[in-house]
Design a protein around this motif. Structure first.
Motif, mmCIF file in Angstrom:
data_model
loop_
_atom_site.group_PDB
_atom_site.id
_atom_site.type_symbol
_atom_site.label_atom_id
_atom_site.label_comp_id
_atom_site.label_asym_id
_atom_site.label_seq_id
_atom_site.Cartn_x
_atom_site.Cartn_y
_atom_site.Cartn_z
ATOM 1 N N VAL A 73 0.804 -1.225 0.000
ATOM 2 C CA VAL A 73 0.000 0.000 0.000
ATOM 3 C C VAL A 73 0.834 1.271 0.000
ATOM 4 N N SER A 76 2.308 7.834 2.382
ATOM 5 C CA SER A 76 2.314 9.235 2.003
ATOM 6 C C SER A 76 3.593 9.886 2.524
ATOM 7 N N PRO A 126 1.800 6.060 -2.123
ATOM 8 C CA PRO A 126 0.584 5.451 -1.575
ATOM 9 C C PRO A 126 -0.261 4.805 -2.660
ATOM 10 N N ALA A 127 -1.033 3.791 -2.258
ATOM 11 C CA ALA A 127 -1.852 3.049 -3.214
ATOM 12 C C ALA A 127 -2.985 3.895 -3.770
ATOM 13 N N GLY A 128 -3.453 4.875 -3.019
ATOM 14 C CA GLY A 128 -4.571 5.680 -3.473
ATOM 15 C C GLY A 128 -4.215 6.732 -4.492
ATOM 16 N N GLY A 129 -2.970 6.781 -4.939
ATOM 17 C CA GLY A 129 -2.535 7.801 -5.870
ATOM 18 C C GLY A 129 -1.837 8.945 -5.149
ATOM 19 N N SER A 152 2.631 2.491 -6.738
ATOM 20 C CA SER A 152 2.419 2.297 -5.304
ATOM 21 C C SER A 152 3.297 1.167 -4.790
#
Length: 617
Positions: A73, A76, A126-129, A152
């Motif tokens: 994951v 940040s 991070p995995a969320g962009g 990520s």
């Protein structure tokens, strides 16, 4: 005056707070012992981050380079900076969380400790962009941070380990030794998490490339070989909220040293000499003294019943009820050894995940189950309707079942006799004898070759042990008592062991001048030679032997000796009813596949192996 007093206190103060980079270097001594420690901590972080693929690179055994990259994951920028502070963690937030923690790491010490004794680089996204982050540090001090573009996941690069701590660096071993240690750390974590693909390289050379695995046997085969995977028996037992599952090595493959012995509790690898001793004790009478079978044992129990916060390296745990855990391990191993699949086969065996064996649900294992698993018919008193059971055990968090072994239904008499195909002396014959020494039994899956002496040894041993536990036994009074003159040591042994000998059926009277009179003896079979058995037992018990010296108590010494000396011998012709009775009684024992010397009682020859030998596979 107050000001002067404060100045005097400051000038005489000897206690002060260490700078963070010094404290981190001290803490690193507990967490980072060698390159393998760094590899372990970084791979654990990757697995905790949900990585499905982890790549490890080593240079000079990890002394010059360690790089671990994952597709987890990621982090940040604020989290990446905070991760280099001591006791910064995403795994727990309260002391109560330690009792239910499911992650490998939770102390928040690994990254700052590693960064304190190396040149350290961290790249993550991070995995969320969002943008990636790059951090460079040396000797515990951050040198630079920046923004990077990357997928990520996280990559940690460690160079020049212990360069700023030369006293630690000089204790490192050769590059080859450090590589082996790092490889072992990777293997252990690969056994814990089957769903992750793991690749290990050393100086640009591939050491391991493990794809995600569906079963423990598949992972063992990928790490070592298909041959090694075929040496194991699947176990799965649950009692009192404690579940023990995994693989145990067949006794015929046990070796004196170099065994692979792994323990995992709730998905966490750990060391526990007492649990390994419990496993070894369960192998008693199935292997020769000094052999150490390999085991892969996964213990599951409520998390509040195990404390993982024992040591910074997290290699030790403390159980609330250690005796119960040891008992669960011993029971699981013992039951696994009681299955027919634990007996050696002729030719290469299939891996446990595809082996045809009746391991059953936890607690199963009656003689009827074992006879059914062999494809033999049970004795009339033990016949039962065919049933289906399934074994499934879990060996990694969220991995689901990794092995399933269907039960075999009870074969009818026609199937036992070879399906009417005329196998053996006649189409109706169930068993037949080879050279008056071996009993051959056809099964739906092939052929069993039973050593009649070894088989009867196992039967007699367990019979005698039950007599010592209070079960009523029978002895036969002799029409003409035996008058025997013994050596001084033998005469002394009879006097010391008189009550125990009487418990198993020998009624002995001391007559003086080293002479004894035997008035009654056991009668374990029609061919029993009472005088030869008694003389052999007393000589062995008086002077010792490898067999009796390996026993853990006097009861076991006598039972082993009685089994060895009193069993049906090779070369003894047996009738059809005698063979049937021996086979039925063998499969009613706890460990039918092994005699008291640790030798096999049964060899398995499968139809697949026959087809392979005849070129039909």
């Amino acid at each position: 005056m107050g000001h002067l007093t404060g100045m005097n206190e400051t000038s005489t103060r000897r206690i002060h707070i260490l700078p963070d980079h010094v404290a981190n270097q001290i803490a690193a001594g507990e967490v980072v012992e060698r390159p393998a420690s760094v590899v372990k901590e970084l791979v654990e972080n990757a697995l905790d981050a949900g990585a499905t693929r982890v790549r490890i690179e080593l240079g000079n055994g990890g002394k010059s380079l360690i790089r671990v990259a994952d597709d987890g994951v990621g982090m940040s920028r604020p989290d990446a900076l905070l991760a280099l502070d001591r006791h910064a963690t995403s795994k727990i937030s309260d002391v109560e969380d330690l009792m239910t923690v499911t992650s490998f790491g939770f102390r928040g010490e690994a990254l700052p400790s590693i960064a304190a004794v190396s040149r350290f680089e961290l790249e993550t996204a991070p995995a969320g962009g969002g943008p990636g982050t790059s951090i460079r540090a040396a000797a515990g001090r951050i040198l630079s941070t920046g923004e990077i573009a990357r997928q990520s996941g996280t990559t940690v690069t460690v160079r020049a380990l212990f360069q700023n701590v030369p006293a630690r660096a000089k204790f490192l071993r050769s590059a080859a030794a450090e590589t082996r240690a790092a490889s072992e750390a990777v293997v252990l974590l690969a056994l814990v998490n089957l769903l992750a693909g793991i690749r290990l390289e050393s100086n640009g050379r591939e050491l391991l490339d493990l794809p995600p695995a569906d079963s423990l046997a598949e992972r063992v085969a990928a790490i070592w070989s298909d041959e090694l995977a075929g040496q194991f028996v699947a176990v799965d037992e649950e009692a009192g909220g404690i579940r023990v599952a995994g693989l145990i090595q067949r006794p015929d493959w046990a070796r004196p040293r170099g065994s692979r012995r792994y323990l995992i509790v709730n998905g966490r690898p750990f060391r526990d000499a007492a649990l390994l001793r419990a496993a070894d004790d369960a192998y008693r009478t199935t292997v020769a003294p000094g052999l150490r079978p390999a085991v892969f044992l996964y213990v599951s129990l409520p998390r509040r019943n195990v404390d993982v916060n024992v040591h910074p390296a997290k290699a030790e745990v403390r159980f609330r009820d250690p005796a119960a855990v040891r008992s669960a391990v011993a029971t699981a191993v013992r039951h696994g050894l009681g299955e027919l699949i634990s007996a050696p086969g002729l030719g290469p065996d299939a891996a446990p995940s595809s082996a045809k064996s009746s391991l059953g649900e936890p607690g199963a294992g009656s003689s009827a189950d074992r006879v059914a698993a062999a494809g033999l018919r049970p004795s009339v008193a033990e016949r039962q309707a065919p049933g289906e059971r399934q074994l499934a055990f879990f060996v990694s968090r969220g991995a689901g079942p990794v092995a399933a072994v269907p039960d075999l239904s009870v074969a009818d008499d026609e199937a036992f006799a070879g399906g009417g195909a005329g196998i053996g002396p006649s189409a109706q014959a169930h068993l037949w004898q080879l050279h008056d020494s071996y009993i051959l039994a056809t099964t739906r899956d092939g052929l069993l070759i039973i050593d009649q002496h070894s088989a009867h040894e196992r039967v007699l041993f367990e019979d005698v042990m039950r007599l010592f536990q209070g079960e009523a036994g029978a002895s036969q009074r002799l029409l003409f008592p035996l008058t025997l003159r013994l050596s001084p040591a033998e005469y002394g042994a009879v006097g010391a062991l008189g009550s125990l000998l009487r418990a198993i059926g020998f009624e002995v009277e001391e007559f003086g001048d080293r002479t004894v009179i035997v008035h009654a003896t056991p009668h374990p079979h029609p061919h029993f030679d009472a005088e030869s058995c008694f003389r052999g037992m007393i000589h062995e018990l008086a002077h010792g032997s490898e067999l009796v010296d390996s026993a853990r108590n006097q009861h076991e010494r006598i039972a082993k000796s009685m089994a060895c000396k009193g069993a049906i011998k090779a070369g003894q012709s047996l009738s059809q009813p005698e063979m049937e009775e021996l086979v039925d009684r063998l499969f009613a024992t706890e460990l039918p596949g092994h005699d008291v010397h640790g030798r096999p009682t049964i060899l398995r020859l499968t139809m697949e192996e026959l087809a392979r030998r005849f070129g039909r596979s």
